[in-house]
Design an enzyme around this catalytic site. Structure first.
Site, PDB file in Angstrom:
ATOM      1  N   ALA A  72      48.649  41.130  42.334  1.00  0.00           N
ATOM      2  CA  ALA A  72      48.156  40.203  41.309  1.00  0.00           C
ATOM      3  C   ALA A  72      48.816  38.852  41.511  1.00  0.00           C
ATOM      4  O   ALA A  72      49.956  38.768  41.984  1.00  0.00           O
ATOM      5  CB  ALA A  72      48.467  40.736  39.914  1.00  0.00           C
ATOM      6  N   ASP A  73      48.090  37.809  41.159  1.00  0.00           N
ATOM      7  CA  ASP A  73      48.655  36.464  41.239  1.00  0.00           C
ATOM      8  C   ASP A  73      48.042  35.623  40.114  1.00  0.00           C
ATOM      9  O   ASP A  73      46.848  35.740  39.835  1.00  0.00           O
ATOM     10  CB  ASP A  73      48.365  35.820  42.596  1.00  0.00           C
ATOM     11  CG  ASP A  73      49.196  34.563  42.796  1.00  0.00           C
ATOM     12  OD1 ASP A  73      50.379  34.703  43.172  1.00  0.00           O
ATOM     13  OD2 ASP A  73      48.687  33.453  42.558  1.00  0.00           O
TER      14      ASP A  73
END
Length: 196
Positions: A72-73
């Site tokens: 995730a970012d």
């Protein structure tokens, strides 16, 4: 349920996985968070999330079975500019001055590797956050709490910065760094059930 490898050391993402009772192992990705200069700005988090997953895959011994990996970012976008994690308190102050009295976008990209299908699926969650007009004294007070460390845009929605947030259009969990609905939907479509 099989454990999911979380390609991040983010305490917020870990909290959300615990909330969902998903077993996980923390294995932060060792990579540079770079992306092509011509990449559409809202695609950057998804690109980096996939890059994190691939970095973790590369670090796992080839003979070892790789089950599930989640990357995730999160980035903040204002006036077509990406705000990542501030490198200093001065930069954090600049970020907060920029957000003061404005609406910005918080974009979280997810990438999920399915060891059964050997495929990576991706998803992006886009949210709008409206800040109240901040005084210099409020910004100084917030910076003195230290909450700005290690987070995109220099603020944590689940902390004291909630004092400044007038409105959110979207998902609070996404602004925290891991959108629950999108994650649940991705897992369900990959036959990883949370309710069996």
């Amino acid at each position: 349920m099989y454990p999911i490898i979380l390609a991040s050391s983010s305490p917020r993402r870990q909290e959300i996985l615990k909330l969902l009772n998903i077993p996980f192992l923390v294995h932060p990705a060792n990579m540079e968070e770079t992306y092509p200069s011509d990449l559409e700005i809202k695609k950057v988090p998804e690109f980096l999330a996939e890059k994190k997953v691939k970095a973790v895959m590369d670090s796992i011994q080839k003979e070892q079975e790789i089950p599930w990996i989640l990357g995730a970012d999160t980035v903040i976008i204002l006036n077509n500019k990406i705000y990542g994690q501030p490198q200093s308190q001065e930069e954090a102050a600049e970020f907060l001055h920029d957000f003061s009295g404005c609406k910005h976008e918080v974009v979280t990209g997810l990438a999920l590797y399915n060891g059964n299908t050997k495929e990576i699926v991706k998803r992006t969650s886009i949210n709008q956050v409206s800040f109240a007009k901040l005084t210099n004294k409020e910004i100084e007070w917030y910076l003195s709490t230290g909450e700005w460390h290690g987070v995109a845009g220099a603020y944590r929605i689940q902390g004291l910065a909630s004092c400044f947030i007038k409105k959110i259009n979207g998902s609070e969990s996404s602004v925290m760094g891991l959108p629950i609905f999108e994650l649940y939907d991705m897992l369900k479509k990959q036959n990883y059930s949370l309710i069996d």
